[in-house]
Design an enzyme around this catalytic site. Structure first.
Site, PDB file in Angstrom:
ATOM      1  N   GLU A   1       0.860  -1.184   0.000  1.00  0.00           N
ATOM      2  CA  GLU A   1       0.000   0.000   0.000  1.00  0.00           C
ATOM      3  C   GLU A   1       0.900   1.239   0.000  1.00  0.00           C
ATOM      4  OE1 GLU A   1      -3.527  -0.079   2.726  1.00  0.00           O
ATOM      5  OE2 GLU A   1      -2.484  -1.837   3.494  1.00  0.00           O
TER       6      GLU A   1
ATOM      7  N   LYS B   1       2.792   0.435  10.827  1.00  0.00           N
ATOM      8  CA  LYS B   1       2.874   1.686  10.064  1.00  0.00           C
ATOM      9  C   LYS B   1       2.300   2.850  10.858  1.00  0.00           C
ATOM     10  CE  LYS B   1       3.002   0.355   5.183  1.00  0.00           C
ATOM     11  NZ  LYS B   1       2.291   0.433   3.897  1.00  0.00           N
TER      12      LYS B   1
ATOM     13  N   ARG C   1       4.724 -13.396   9.560  1.00  0.00           N
ATOM     14  CA  ARG C   1       5.287 -12.075   9.297  1.00  0.00           C
ATOM     15  C   ARG C   1       6.590 -11.933  10.079  1.00  0.00           C
ATOM     16  NH1 ARG C   1       1.396  -7.480  10.859  1.00  0.00           N
ATOM     17  NH2 ARG C   1       3.278  -6.251  10.567  1.00  0.00           N
TER      18      ARG C   1
END
Length: 791
Positions: free
Chosen positions: A275, A505, A495
């Site tokens: 993104e 983020k 992850r």
């Protein structure tokens, strides 16, 4: 084994015990509702509710857990072969699964099926014995070398030649033959093979790097072997059971898969879909390694696809950064695309979804949607007429409905145990221009709607993502299924989290926006831009990621020391050595002529040949030199190897010096300078070796540089666990030393150049450097703790 009457009478446990499962397996099966339902159905379908022998029961259990869902129509036929003992081994059953999954809904000839599964093939003990003898004869040398450790390989050789042989007889004959050839097992035969370590380089004085901590053997393996080939995307079962739960897998029809393979020529297609709403961090390095790496390893293609469905959070700055970092990390996209490139196709498919009765326009507020989902209640507008939803969706597209007053929702399964099937939002209204598509649209697709469709439109073969997306598999495949679109193979991996930092983020953005750090590329952050500025190489990051592997284990918080290990591994090979003094203390060598400067040979590359002139650089030695303040004490001790009054040390690459006098300031506390004598014959053999920087002449000062020492940004290993996580910031995470002295050869260093400052660590020239003043960032210290402190 005694079972309580109330548990065994007429229950699934009773059924499972009757078919020969041991009690532990039976009880573990009951703990999984999906397996329990499958196995109960298989037992009834096979007609063995009154029980059967253990061999048949184990095969039925395999059918319940592994049977290809695209061939359910053929399951009764297979069960008949099992109950009649025409199929009696796991090998035959696996062959049956493969045959039936490839036929799917098609009819087939029983003769072909029986040939594929070895039905009626009887392999005599004499045949097995003859094959075992042949295998032993061909591999005798290896058997004598490896002894009993070769047992499994021999079994594989025999089974390859005789796939339908009784495995118990095969094992018995191999064991007997091994005993005949080798005799009794020894203690060495029972030991596990030792893991081979990487060869250590020759020991070098003052070399404190990670060579003494070998990389785990897993790093030498191919991590991509776990993924199937594209042509297998119809074979995969609808559900595969992992340790604690089943997960959905794709299941294309043969026609859909054939068309896909024709479009792709059978190549692997992956995608890296960030993104553009922030800077990439080290977790994205793993995502890049998995997707780009698989495509590269299989000779395929990987898209860089910007997941730009939220115009409010996206910036051109982030898009440019991502492209730059992907290239820096060593990956070359097959094509750069945007989800917004497909806005028209996504809109048209949304209209088709409504027409098929699988979507509706909803007017609930976000709070109402949340409440109804929690109660598993249908929206009041869920059953509105298709024509009405089509009309309203067109009005949404044309900007005729206010923002927040309507959404398009997928009509999924509000009674599911999976919250990601509770009528997810497909489109919402946003009167915000898009950075890529401009002001053409005022409705934007959601991630859950767009992601899987664009994967399909781009013919992605392997859709790879992290484990938090696992529960979205259901909606991913549901949407592709109801639109009759090609389904990629979805696989989630753990992850990557690293200790002593934050990866969210939102938290990273907070640190940057509120100036707790000096921007997205602050060297203390685990952003890739920050690591790059700190002097970390992309190859070291990729080696670190490769070593972690691609697993589904959800405990992937890796100690920072492991990353530092890989950084040292590379910089020890590539960064030339030089000398810098951080806290200079003046030393006057009284028996050296004033103004005399001697150029000494200092070794750039400790492992290079002494005949290689490029392995050396010139270091001026003069009457005045500077040493680290920490390398001098007024009081000596046995465990101290620095300089002290009356004591000698060796100046690296130069001469031994002996402290003869200490000049104090007027307060008799602070030291102004040290006076010493040097031994040009080098007959003195002090234990201590220290680094230094000379004053080239009385007219020229030493090269003054700024050095920034970076440490862990947070004190605790997992700061995100703390409610007040900002209070955990390490106040010493950045220390600026403005008056360090460097050797003159560093004067021409350029931004990005890396060096090992002897005894201090590895450093890189920072972008803040100017022609008048060099700035160095410490990449990592010399001392390594990986292998001593954890994973």
């Amino acid at each position: 084994m005694e079972v309580k009457e109330e548990e065994s009478s007429g229950t699934p446990l009773d059924l499972f015990l009757k078919i020969g499962l041991d009690e532990r397996t039976a009880r573990n099966t009951i703990a999984n509702n999906k397996v329990t339902n499958n196995l109960t159905a298989v037992i009834h379908e096979a007609g063995v509710t009154e029980g059967c022998n253990r061999t048949i029961g184990n095969l039925l259990y395999m059918v319940a857990t592994k049977y290809p869902a695209n061939a359910l129509i053929h399951r009764p036929t297979l069960l008949g072969y099992i109950v009649s003992t025409k199929i009696k081994t796991p090998a035959q059953l696996e062959a049956a699964f493969s045959f039936l999954s490839s036929t799917a809904s098609e009819s087939f000839e029983l003769k072909e099926f029986e040939e594929a599964c070895g039905v009626g093939v009887e392999v005599s003990e004499e045949d097995i014995e003859q094959t075992v003898n042949e295998v032993f004869k061909q591999n005798k040398g290896l058997i004598l070398e490896l002894r009993y450790r070769i047992n499994g390989d021999l079994f594989g050789h025999v089974r390859k030649r005789l796939p339908w042989a009784d495995p118990k007889i095969v094992k018995k004959l191999i064991d007997a033959k091994l005993y005949e050839l080798l005799g009794e097992r020894t203690a060495a035969d029972n030991e596990k093979p030792s893991k081979q370590k990487k060869e250590k380089p020759a020991k070098v004085e003052d070399k404190k790097v990670a060579d003494e901590n070998p990389v785990p053997p897993s790093e030498d393996l191919n991590p991509f072997l776990i993924f199937p080939n594209p042509e297998e995307n119809f074979k995969v079962h609808t559900e595969v059971f992992f340790s604690d739960r089943p997960v959905l897998r794709c299941c294309n029809t043969k026609e859909v898969l054939d068309k896909h393979l024709k479009r792709t020529s059978g190549k692997v297609y992956t995608r890296f879909p960030p993104e553009p709403n922030g800077y990439l961090h080290i977790g994205h390095a793993k995502a890049m390694f998995v997707s780009f790496g698989l495509a590269k390893e299989r000779g395929g293609c990987c898209y860089l696809r910007y997941d730009d469905t939220n115009p409010e959070a996206e910036k051109k700055e982030y898009i440019d950064h991502i492209e730059e970092i992907v290239e820096w990390m060593g990956w070359k996209p097959f094509k750069i695309t945007y989800t917004s490139d497909y806005f028209q196709e996504l809109y048209e498919l949304a209209v088709e979804l409504i027409r098929r009765g699988h979507a509706y326009v909803d007017h609930q507020t976000p709070e109402e949607i949340k409440e109804y989902r929690e109660k598993k209640m249908d929206s009041p507008w869920r059953d509105r007429p298709i024509a009405e939803s089509l009309k309203l969706f067109e009005e949404m597209r044309r900007g005729m409905i206010e923002e927040g007053k309507a959404t398009l929702r997928m009509k999924q399964d509000m009674r599911s145990d999976n919250g990601n099937m509770y009528d997810l939002i497909a489109y919402r209204i946003k009167f915000t221009p898009h950075p890529h598509s401009g002001d053409k649209w005022c409705i934007y697709p959601s991630y859950d709607y767009a992601h899987c469709i664009v994967d399909s439109l781009e013919d992605v073969t392997h859709s790879l993502c992290t484990l938090e997306f696992e529960t979205r598999r259901a909606s991913y495949y549901w949407l592709l299924h109801v639109l009759d679109l090609y389904q990629p193979y979805v696989w989630e991996y753990s992850r990557l989290n690293v200790t002593n930092t934050v990866m969210s983020k939102r938290k990273l953005n907070f640190l940057v926006t509120n100036k707790h750090v000096d921007g997205w590329d602050d060297p203390r952050l685990m952003t890739l831009a920050g690591l790059k500025r700190r002097g970390v190489t992309s190859t070291a990051i990729n080696a670190f990621v490769r070593g972690i592997g691609i697993t589904r284990s959800d405990c992937s918080t890796i100690r920072l020391e492991r990353l530092e290990y890989h950084i040292r591994e590379e910089l020890n090979r590539t960064a030339p050595r030089t000398m810098v003094v951080l806290q200079p203390l003046k030393v006057v060598v009284t028996n050296l002529e004033s103004g005399l400067v001697m150029d000494l040979d200092a070794k750039k590359w400790p492992d290079a040949s002494t005949e290689d002139s490029s392995a050396f650089y010139k270091v001026p030695f003069s009457r005045v030199v500077y040493i680290e303040q920490s390398d001098f004490r007024m009081k000596d001790s046995k465990d101290y190897y620095g300089l002290a009054p009356g004591k000698s040390v060796l100046l690296r690459y130069a001469f031994p010096i002996k402290c003869t006098e200490v000049v104090l300031a007027d307060d008799n506390k602070s030291i102004v300078e040290i006076r010493a004598e040097y031994d040009p014959s080098k007959k003195t053999k002090p234990k201590g070796v220290i680094h230094w920087v000379a004053e080239p002449s009385r007219e020229v000062d030493p090269l003054s540089v700024e050095v920034r020492l970076f440490d862990k940004l947070f004190n605790s290993e997992n700061p995100a666990e703390h409610e007040d996580w900002l209070s955990d910031v390490n106040p010493q995470s950045k220390v600026v030393i403005s008056g360090a002295y460097a050797v003159p050869s560093l004067r021409d260093a350029a931004m990005g150049d890396r060096f090992q400052f002897e005894r201090l660590g590895y450093f890189v020239v920072d972008k803040d450097s100017t022609p008048e003043r060099l700035v160095f960032n410490r990449t990592v210290t010399l001392r390594d703790s990986y292998g001593k402190s954890g994973k």
